[in-house]
Design an enzyme around this catalytic site. Structure first.
Site, PDB file in Angstrom:
ATOM      1  N   CYS A  17       6.598  -6.523   6.278  1.00 21.99           N
ATOM      2  CA  CYS A  17       6.031  -5.391   5.536  1.00 21.99           C
ATOM      3  C   CYS A  17       5.906  -4.236   6.530  1.00 21.99           C
ATOM      4  O   CYS A  17       6.652  -4.165   7.492  1.00 21.99           O
ATOM      5  CB  CYS A  17       4.685  -5.756   4.910  1.00 21.99           C
ATOM      6  SG  CYS A  17       3.381  -6.096   6.113  1.00 21.99           S
ATOM      7  N   ARG A  18       4.959  -3.362   6.325  1.00 24.24           N
ATOM      8  CA  ARG A  18       4.781  -2.223   7.223  1.00 24.24           C
ATOM      9  C   ARG A  18       4.204  -2.658   8.566  1.00 24.24           C
ATOM     10  O   ARG A  18       4.741  -2.332   9.614  1.00 24.24           O
ATOM     11  CB  ARG A  18       3.881  -1.174   6.569  1.00 24.24           C
ATOM     12  CG  ARG A  18       3.676   0.058   7.404  1.00 24.24           C
ATOM     13  CD  ARG A  18       2.789   1.090   6.682  1.00 24.24           C
ATOM     14  NE  ARG A  18       2.291   2.050   7.629  1.00 24.24           N
ATOM     15  CZ  ARG A  18       1.219   1.882   8.398  1.00 24.24           C
ATOM     16  NH1 ARG A  18       0.511   0.785   8.314  1.00 24.24           N
ATOM     17  NH2 ARG A  18       0.851   2.814   9.249  1.00 24.24           N
TER      18      ARG A  18
END
Length: 125
Positions: A87-88
């Site tokens: 993800c981020r």
């Protein structure tokens, strides 16, 4: 004596909590090696807007924040392959990896997410 006992119990508690993780974590180099393996599916669990800003080549997008995340995952992800999740920053992917592992998938989470990936000058599409 009381302090020693407290420290021992705290250490035991942390060890037990860490032992409950049902997926692996890896750094950028380990994740890069996974992305080259044909028996691995790279899974981006960010939003569609985040994915559009840049993603790891070949990554499948399933937003882990959506209520139908697990249903989509079961439809799209082959159970016999390892799922390399990012993800981020690594928090959402760790959550998603745990959920997928609970459903029987073998998962590896990218520590630091795509932020770490880009800081290491790895390519995004």
């Amino acid at each position: 004596m009381k302090k020693i006992l407290t420290c021992l119990l705290a250490t035991l508690g942390l060890t037990t909590a860490c032992g409950q993780q049902n997926f692996d974590n890896t750094d950028v180099q380990g994740f890069a090696a996974l992305t080259a393996d044909t028996n691995v599916v790279v899974l981006d669990v960010r939003t569609a807007a985040e994915y559009a800003e840049g993603h790891i080549k070949g990554a499948v997008l399933i937003d882990q924040g959506q209520s139908d995340f697990m249903e989509k995952a079961k439809e799209m992800l082959p159970a016999q392959k390892t799922i390399a999740v990012y993800c981020r920053s690594g928090r959402r992917s760790a959550n998603a990896a745990g959920r997928l592992a609970d459903a029987g998938y073998k998962c590896v989470n990218l520590k630091g997410g795509i932020i770490a990936w880009q800081r290491a000058n790895m390519p995004v599409k």
